[in-house]
Design a protein around this motif. Structure first.
Motif, PDB file in Angstrom:
ATOM      1  N   GLY A  99     -34.242 -25.450  37.167  1.00 46.59           N
ATOM      2  CA  GLY A  99     -32.949 -25.640  38.438  1.00 46.59           C
ATOM      3  C   GLY A  99     -31.881 -25.215  37.618  1.00 46.59           C
ATOM      4  O   GLY A  99     -30.292 -25.872  38.361  1.00 46.59           O
ATOM      5  N   LEU A 100     -31.330 -24.331  36.390  1.00 48.85           N
ATOM      6  CA  LEU A 100     -30.262 -24.229  36.487  1.00 48.85           C
ATOM      7  C   LEU A 100     -30.546 -22.983  36.178  1.00 48.85           C
ATOM      8  O   LEU A 100     -30.304 -21.608  36.644  1.00 48.85           O
ATOM      9  N   GLY A 101     -28.236 -22.867  37.152  1.00 55.64           N
ATOM     10  CA  GLY A 101     -28.355 -21.354  37.715  1.00 55.64           C
ATOM     11  C   GLY A 101     -27.495 -20.023  36.874  1.00 55.64           C
ATOM     12  O   GLY A 101     -27.303 -20.962  35.776  1.00 55.64           O
ATOM     13  N   PRO A 102     -26.471 -19.326  37.054  1.00 57.29           N
ATOM     14  CA  PRO A 102     -25.996 -18.864  36.371  1.00 57.29           C
ATOM     15  C   PRO A 102     -24.660 -19.391  35.322  1.00 57.29           C
ATOM     16  O   PRO A 102     -24.171 -18.671  34.126  1.00 57.29           O
ATOM     17  N   TYR A 103     -24.139 -20.553  35.630  1.00 56.26           N
ATOM     18  CA  TYR A 103     -23.058 -21.330  34.935  1.00 56.26           C
ATOM     19  C   TYR A 103     -23.838 -21.776  34.283  1.00 56.26           C
ATOM     20  O   TYR A 103     -22.864 -21.627  32.882  1.00 56.26           O
ATOM     21  N   ALA A 104     -25.126 -21.660  33.802  1.00 55.49           N
ATOM     22  CA  ALA A 104     -25.281 -22.208  32.394  1.00 55.49           C
ATOM     23  C   ALA A 104     -25.539 -20.490  31.223  1.00 55.49           C
ATOM     24  O   ALA A 104     -25.883 -20.624  30.103  1.00 55.49           O
ATOM     25  N   ASP A 105     -25.511 -19.879  31.949  1.00 53.65           N
ATOM     26  CA  ASP A 105     -25.494 -18.782  31.565  1.00 53.65           C
ATOM     27  C   ASP A 105     -24.165 -18.178  30.473  1.00 53.65           C
ATOM     28  O   ASP A 105     -24.370 -16.719  30.080  1.00 53.65           O
ATOM     29  N   HIS A 106     -23.515 -18.046  31.187  1.00 55.22           N
ATOM     30  CA  HIS A 106     -21.893 -17.512  30.777  1.00 55.22           C
ATOM     31  C   HIS A 106     -21.987 -17.662  29.100  1.00 55.22           C
ATOM     32  O   HIS A 106     -21.651 -19.278  28.665  1.00 55.22           O
ATOM     33  N   PRO A 107     -21.215 -16.511  28.372  1.00 60.18           N
ATOM     34  CA  PRO A 107     -20.803 -17.175  26.890  1.00 60.18           C
ATOM     35  C   PRO A 107     -20.290 -18.203  26.821  1.00 60.18           C
ATOM     36  O   PRO A 107     -19.082 -18.829  27.528  1.00 60.18           O
ATOM     37  N   LEU A 108     -20.405 -18.778  25.777  1.00 54.99           N
ATOM     38  CA  LEU A 108     -19.334 -19.830  25.305  1.00 54.99           C
ATOM     39  C   LEU A 108     -18.185 -19.469  23.887  1.00 54.99           C
ATOM     40  O   LEU A 108     -19.563 -18.817  22.693  1.00 54.99           O
ATOM     41  N   ASN A 109     -16.855 -20.331  23.665  1.00 53.62           N
ATOM     42  CA  ASN A 109     -16.498 -20.258  22.765  1.00 53.62           C
ATOM     43  C   ASN A 109     -16.778 -21.834  22.410  1.00 53.62           C
ATOM     44  O   ASN A 109     -17.510 -22.375  22.207  1.00 53.62           O
ATOM     45  N   ALA A 110     -16.244 -21.715  20.974  1.00 55.23           N
ATOM     46  CA  ALA A 110     -16.467 -22.816  20.375  1.00 55.23           C
ATOM     47  C   ALA A 110     -16.188 -24.249  20.740  1.00 55.23           C
ATOM     48  O   ALA A 110     -16.928 -25.217  20.253  1.00 55.23           O
ATOM     49  N   TRP A 111     -15.140 -24.046  21.254  1.00 56.00           N
ATOM     50  CA  TRP A 111     -14.263 -25.285  22.074  1.00 56.00           C
ATOM     51  C   TRP A 111     -15.235 -25.302  22.916  1.00 56.00           C
ATOM     52  O   TRP A 111     -15.567 -26.506  23.557  1.00 56.00           O
ATOM     53  N   GLN A 112     -16.002 -24.742  23.858  1.00 54.07           N
ATOM     54  CA  GLN A 112     -16.859 -25.348  24.607  1.00 54.07           C
ATOM     55  C   GLN A 112     -17.927 -25.505  24.177  1.00 54.07           C
ATOM     56  O   GLN A 112     -18.791 -26.867  25.149  1.00 54.07           O
ATOM     57  N   GLU A 113     -18.535 -25.007  23.324  1.00 57.79           N
ATOM     58  CA  GLU A 113     -19.986 -25.392  22.423  1.00 57.79           C
ATOM     59  C   GLU A 113     -19.696 -26.323  22.286  1.00 57.79           C
ATOM     60  O   GLU A 113     -20.587 -27.437  21.422  1.00 57.79           O
ATOM     61  N   SER A 114     -18.823 -27.062  22.100  1.00 55.01           N
ATOM     62  CA  SER A 114     -18.298 -28.364  20.921  1.00 55.01           C
ATOM     63  C   SER A 114     -18.691 -29.633  22.221  1.00 55.01           C
ATOM     64  O   SER A 114     -18.663 -30.518  22.122  1.00 55.01           O
ATOM     65  N   PHE A 115     -19.586 -29.179  23.876  1.00 53.21           N
ATOM     66  CA  PHE A 115     -19.950 -30.440  24.368  1.00 53.21           C
ATOM     67  C   PHE A 115     -21.115 -31.042  23.627  1.00 53.21           C
ATOM     68  O   PHE A 115     -21.204 -32.116  24.026  1.00 53.21           O
ATOM     69  N   LEU A 116     -21.605 -30.420  22.111  1.00 55.91           N
ATOM     70  CA  LEU A 116     -22.766 -31.018  21.972  1.00 55.91           C
ATOM     71  C   LEU A 116     -21.603 -31.045  20.251  1.00 55.91           C
ATOM     72  O   LEU A 116     -21.076 -31.312  19.786  1.00 55.91           O
ATOM     73  N   PRO A 117     -22.482 -32.532  19.975  1.00 55.59           N
ATOM     74  CA  PRO A 117     -22.227 -33.881  19.035  1.00 55.59           C
ATOM     75  C   PRO A 117     -22.320 -32.649  17.824  1.00 55.59           C
ATOM     76  O   PRO A 117     -21.093 -32.526  16.517  1.00 55.59           O
TER      77      PRO A 117
END
Length: 404
Positions: A202-220
């Protein structure tokens, strides 16, 4: 304590927050007496616990009082909760609890508890405290939850960054992340394989963009790790680590998520080849089984297509928009249900059904071409490997002449 009981207590706390904060020592202690910590809780067994959780702890060093502020409260009892969930309009709340009560819940559940004491100045600590108490007011407590960009961890991250004058964001946006949203989702949900597959589909292309550490900090766990990269002024012209100390208060007693996401290409490719082989073999040896298996595949393909189309056009789940898997699984499959059932009695396809089949095969080729083009974002290779042999097997059998 059951989840329902816990939620009721949470809402009672929110209703009484004005009284609680008025009595709490942390609410009026000088900033010099406040000790600020990030508390990180490991993933749990229930699907909504798989991403982990965290909280900001305020401790009055004089009275010893400790209060945890977290942004992860929701209620199944909310009016139209499941409808709002389906539409991508989920409402979450900030909560405040005595630290010992909060941590006891996670320790009893076997989830790890880690404390990172942070180096905030007295003014920063007081400003953070005041913001959290303001946020706890009933009129400010609710926010619209988003899995990736506005969740219980990004709220904690943003509150800390706000108190520190933007230091965390300025630093973490310059550092690359380790995985994409899709990879982190698949990794953390791998303990529930069927749910993991549904989410990945169900995930589209939004879920495949490269992340920086700020964005990846959505996880605890990522926020906990990334704060090690932050330094702050030490008050003497130099700098010091933001994390002053880190203590594991309770070890993890559950099965830990894997460090990397599982590779879905091989298992899905094998599943697709197996279904294709069964379809071709059953066409010759067991026509009724061929019809049942083929119609089951078409039914699932049509349902998945309808759901993906609805997520794109009718909901706020932007991570599911523009999903290229719609080229592989879509409502066109419903049109072929009756022709395939008739085919097991060797009844030829109608011209209309033949055209629909060619249209679906064209969509399949477009999906394959899109994946091979440079610069394409969505990583749906596992589902192409699954769908390709299935559709080719159906096309081969459906297009056979009745006399064959």
């Amino acid at each position: 304590m059951t989840l329902a009981t816990r939620l009721l207590l949470t809402f009672a706390l929110l209703l009484c927050s004005a009284c609680i904060t008025a009595r709490a020592d942390v609410s009026n202690a000088p900033g010099a007496n406040l000790e600020i910590s990030l508390i990180t809780y490991g993933p749990g067994d229930i699907y909504w616990e798989r991403f982990g959780h965290d909280a900001i702890e305020l401790r009055d060093t004089v009275s010893g009082e400790e209060v945890d502020f977290n942004y992860g409260v929701f209620s199944f009892e909310e009016k139209n909760f499941f409808l709002n969930f389906a539409r991508g309009r989920m409402h979450y709340l900030i909560d405040a609890e005595v630290t010992t009560d909060e941590e006891a819940f996670y320790k009893q559940a076997g989830r790890s508890v880690t404390q990172q004491r942070l180096a905030l100045t007295p003014d920063q600590a007081a400003a953070l405290r005041d913001f959290l108490l303001w946020n706890l007011r009933p009129e400010n407590a609710t926010y619209n939850y988003d899995y990736y960009v506005d969740n219980c961890t990004t709220r904690v991250r943003d509150a800390l960054d706000r108190a520190l004058g933007g230091i965390i964001k300025a630093r973490l946006t310059t550092l690359p992340g380790g995985m994409t949203y899709r990879q982190q989702t698949v990794r953390l949900m791998s303990a529930q394989p069927w749910l993991m597959l549904i989410l990945d589909l169900g995930l589209g292309p939004y879920a495949d963009h490269p992340l920086n550490a700020w964005q990846e900090s959505f996880l605890p766990a990522e926020l906990q790790k990334n704060l090690h990269n932050i330094t702050v002024p030490d008050g003497h012209g130099g700098t010091q680590p933001l994390i002053q100390s880190e203590n594991l208060l309770s070890p993890n007693r559950l099965d830990a998520p894997p460090a990397t996401p599982p590779d879905l290409r091989i298992p899905l490719a094998i599943a697709g080849l197996l279904i294709a082989a069964l379809l071709v073999l059953a066409w010759y040896r067991a026509p009724l089984f061929y019809a049942l298996l083929g119609d089951l595949f078409l039914l699932l393909a049509g349902v998945c297509g309808l759901l993906m189309l609805a997520l794109w056009t009718l909901t706020a789940h932007h991570s599911a928009w523009a999903n290229a898997n719609l080229l592989l699984f879509n409502p066109l499959a419903f049109v072929l249900l009756r022709p395939l059932w008739r085919a097991h009695r060797r009844i030829a396809l109608s011209r209309f059904a033949h055209g629909v089949l060619l249209l679906q095969l064209s969509a399949l080729l477009i999906a394959l071409a899109l994946h091979l083009l440079p610069g394409v974002v969505q990583q749906n290779q596992p589902w192409i490997l699954f769908a390709l042999p299935c559709w080719l097997a159906l096309a081969r059998t459906l297009r056979k002449s009745p006399s064959t």
